[in-house]
Enzyme design. Structure first.
Site, PDB file in Angstrom:
ATOM      1  N   ASP A  70       0.842  -1.210   0.000  1.00  0.00           N
ATOM      2  CA  ASP A  70       0.000   0.000   0.000  1.00  0.00           C
ATOM      3  C   ASP A  70       0.868   1.247   0.000  1.00  0.00           C
ATOM      4  O   ASP A  70       2.048   1.208   0.360  1.00  0.00           O
ATOM      5  CB  ASP A  70      -0.960   0.019   1.203  1.00  0.00           C
ATOM      6  CG  ASP A  70      -0.251   0.096   2.556  1.00  0.00           C
ATOM      7  OD1 ASP A  70       0.792  -0.587   2.731  1.00  0.00           O
ATOM      8  OD2 ASP A  70      -0.719   0.836   3.441  1.00  0.00           O
ATOM      9  N   GLU A 121      -0.021  -0.970   5.911  1.00  0.00           N
ATOM     10  CA  GLU A 121       1.052  -0.432   6.747  1.00  0.00           C
ATOM     11  C   GLU A 121       0.860   1.059   6.972  1.00  0.00           C
ATOM     12  O   GLU A 121       1.044   1.565   8.075  1.00  0.00           O
ATOM     13  CB  GLU A 121       2.420  -0.698   6.103  1.00  0.00           C
ATOM     14  CG  GLU A 121       3.598  -0.511   7.055  1.00  0.00           C
ATOM     15  CD  GLU A 121       4.051   0.932   7.208  1.00  0.00           C
ATOM     16  OE1 GLU A 121       4.708   1.236   8.209  1.00  0.00           O
ATOM     17  OE2 GLU A 121       3.743   1.767   6.325  1.00  0.00           O
TER      18      GLU A 121
HETATM   19  N1  BES Z   1       8.631   2.987   5.543  1.00  0.00           N
HETATM   20  C1  BES Z   1       7.980   3.899   6.432  1.00  0.00           C
HETATM   21  C2  BES Z   1       8.697   4.033   7.759  1.00  0.00           C
HETATM   22  C3  BES Z   1      10.117   4.475   7.633  1.00  0.00           C
HETATM   23  C4  BES Z   1      10.438   5.657   6.974  1.00  0.00           C
HETATM   24  C5  BES Z   1      11.129   3.718   8.154  1.00  0.00           C
HETATM   25  C6  BES Z   1      11.761   6.042   6.825  1.00  0.00           C
HETATM   26  C7  BES Z   1      12.432   4.107   8.015  1.00  0.00           C
HETATM   27  C8  BES Z   1      12.749   5.264   7.344  1.00  0.00           C
HETATM   28  C9  BES Z   1       6.564   3.427   6.640  1.00  0.00           C
HETATM   29  O1  BES Z   1       5.919   3.091   5.439  1.00  0.00           O
HETATM   30  C10 BES Z   1       5.736   4.517   7.239  1.00  0.00           C
HETATM   31  O2  BES Z   1       5.611   5.539   6.631  1.00  0.00           O
HETATM   32  N2  BES Z   1       5.154   4.252   8.361  1.00  0.00           N
HETATM   33  C11 BES Z   1       4.190   5.120   8.940  1.00  0.00           C
HETATM   34  C12 BES Z   1       3.510   4.269   9.965  1.00  0.00           C
HETATM   35  C13 BES Z   1       2.338   4.846  10.615  1.00  0.00           C
HETATM   36  C14 BES Z   1       1.274   5.248   9.656  1.00  0.00           C
HETATM   37  C15 BES Z   1       1.808   3.903  11.650  1.00  0.00           C
HETATM   38  C16 BES Z   1       4.882   6.316   9.567  1.00  0.00           C
HETATM   39  O3  BES Z   1       6.007   6.197  10.057  1.00  0.00           O
HETATM   40  O4  BES Z   1       4.285   7.394   9.540  1.00  0.00           O
HETATM   41 MN    MN Z   2       7.062   1.935   4.270  1.00  0.00          MN
HETATM   42 MN    MN Z   3       5.263   5.045   4.528  1.00  0.00          MN
END
Ligand code: BES
Ligand code: MN
Ligand code: MN
Length: 456
Positions: free
Chosen positions: A89, A154
């Site tokens: 997603d 996610e």
């Molecule tokens: N891949 C990201 C998280 C991430 C970004 C890890 C940069 C390491 C470096 C992930 O898809 C993300 O955006 N997660 C969301 C999770 C939330 C909606 C629970 C976030 O961090 O905002």
């Molecule tokens: Mn991600």
């Molecule tokens: Mn993300």
């Protein structure tokens, strides 16, 4: 040393890239209900490819939201089992007019592939899938046992996968998880991410009068929910970046001296970060902590939007009946979502000004995590990365969240190897998201070599 699987990957790279573009054309935006079918299409696209490559038991696992994609290949007797994780997603693409090419029409420009989801996370999912294809095609077998589990929620908190992992741990028996959803600390610098922040995402709703009112007739007598909301928000955090919720910081476990020293030796230029990455005239945040500490190891609070009221062009003189704000907090090790939310909710209720009703709702949560590094899988990963990138691996944390990583530890008892290939300027969640094409290529090679080294 290039294995035959690496050679296969190089020979087939052009096709791998075209396939990734096809996946990126599917607008699988998990948060928007009108894209529900697109999420399923993306899941089916990935599942069909896993099946074609020779993975077994490939199926969509239904959840209350978007489906999971599962597949396995468990024929490497006496070898470890990897749980390969990523998400199909993506975030919404707005603001659309800031994109230089359409978000769902992947476009190559100066060594990068631009599209929503290019790096987060379809490009990295595809790197995992193509590493598996290369191993299967070159050797007719995998060097280790593999279960693949991709999710489509996610970006909206990952509830479906969390329920599945909690309820069916015996279907996911593994020795370690391989998560490709993070980034390199700098171009060309092999990186493993060993810590993530957690989060609570909330919504504050403030209600005043029973309906919208003429602001001339009632202004001065009727409560204004936006003003009340602004007053609440202004009391959440002071001008030094310190969060004012009582007890908020009480249970934090700070990083070790060794970890802090390692962070100080990373190639990081604060002024360059301010100018090119952030693009603001000044950085903000808690005094006495470096930027890396503030973004990796300190909690924070942000406001994402304040829907409601009049936002059209021009002017409308109205006192809105209600106002909302989307507010999230990033958590660090030691903090728990449930306790943090309880502290925050009771504080918001307490500081609400007279004349309005306030609801504080929890939208989703994720735990912070810290990964142990003294295991054979991290060692295998650093060997593989050294071979592909020609340098020693750096261990970093990230300020972002991947809620399921904590669950892999809690429910499955497996450590995660967070091996991702994004770059700090890849514009995740922003206009002009990209994936560096060289990183896509070396990412596939790194994942191939990692699975080969994990079998040693
Ligand atoms: N891949 C990201 C998280 C991430 C970004 C890890 C940069 C390491 C470096 C992930 O898809 C993300 O955006 N997660 C969301 C999770 C939330 C909606 C629970 C976030 O961090 O905002
Ligand atoms: Mn991600
Ligand atoms: Mn993300």
């Amino acid at each position: 040393m290039s294995s035959s699987a690496v050679i296969y990957a190089r020979e087939n790279h052009a096709r791998f890239l075209e396939e990734l573009k096809a996946l990126l054309r599917i607008p699988s935006i998990s948060t928007l209900p009108e894209h529900k079918d697109d999420c399923r299409k993306a899941a089916q696209f990935v599942a069909a490819e896993l099946r074609r490559m020779g993975m077994e038991h490939v199926r969509l696992i239904e959840t209350e939201g978007h489906p999971l994609v599962y597949g396995d290949c468990l024929h490497a007797a006496a070898k470890p089992t990897a749980l390969v994780y990523g998400h199909y997603d993506v975030q919404p693409p707005d603001p659309l007019d800031e994109w230089h090419s359409p978000p769902f029409e992947p476009t190559e420009r100066n060594g990068n592939l631009y599209a929503r989801g290019a790096v987060d996370d379809k490009g990295q999912v595809w790197a995992q899938v193509k590493a598996l294809e290369s191993l299967l095609a070159a050797n007719h077998a995998l060097p280790i046992n593999v279960r693949v589990l991709f999710e489509g929620e996610e970006e909206v908190g990952g509830e479906g996968i969390a329920n599945y992992v909690a309820s069916k741990p015996s279907d996911l028996k593994a020795d370690f998880a391989l998560v490709s959803d993070t980034e390199l600390f700098a171009p060309g610098l092999p990186t493993l991410c060993v810590g993530l922040r957690g989060m609570i995402y909330t919504e504050i709703e403030v209600r005043g009068a029973k309906t919208d009112l003429h602001s001339g007739m009632y202004g001065g007598a009727a409560p204004n929910p936006f003003v009340a909301l602004a007053q609440i928000i202004a009391k959440l955090k002071d001008e030094k970046g310190h969060i004012l919720v009582p007890g908020f910081y009480d249970s934090i476990v700070p990083p070790s001296k060794g970890e802090l020293a390692a962070w100080r030796s990373l190639p990081f230029d604060e002024e360059e970060y301010r100018k090119s990455e952030v693009g603001a005239k000044q950085l903000v945040g808690e005094q006495g902590y470096s930027v890396l500490e503030r973004t990796w190891a300190r909690p924070t609070l942000d406001v994402h939007g304040m829907p409601g009221g009049f936002t059209g062009a021009g002017a409308k003189t109205v006192i809105p009946a209600k106002a909302t704000a989307k507010v999230s907090m990033r958590l660090v090790p030691g903090m728990t979502p449930a306790k943090t939310f309880a502290l925050y909710k009771s504080y918001v209720e307490k500081i609400a000004p007279p004349g309005v009703d306030v609801d504080v709702r929890l939208i989703h949560t994720g735990d912070a995590c810290l990964i142990p590094v003294d295991n054979q899988y991290i060692q295998a990963a650093t060997r593989a990365l050294h071979e592909v990138w020609g340098r020693d691996t750096v261990f970093i944390r990230s300020g972002g969240s991947i809620p399921i990583v904590g669950d892999f530890d809690r429910h499955l008892g497996v450590p995660s190897v967070m091996m991702g290939f994004g770059l700090p300027d890849d514009n995740l969640h922003a206009p002009n998201e990209k994936f560096n094409l060289k990183n896509f290529e070396l990412g596939i090679e790194s994942l191939i070599r990692f699975m080969e080294e994990a079998a040693v």
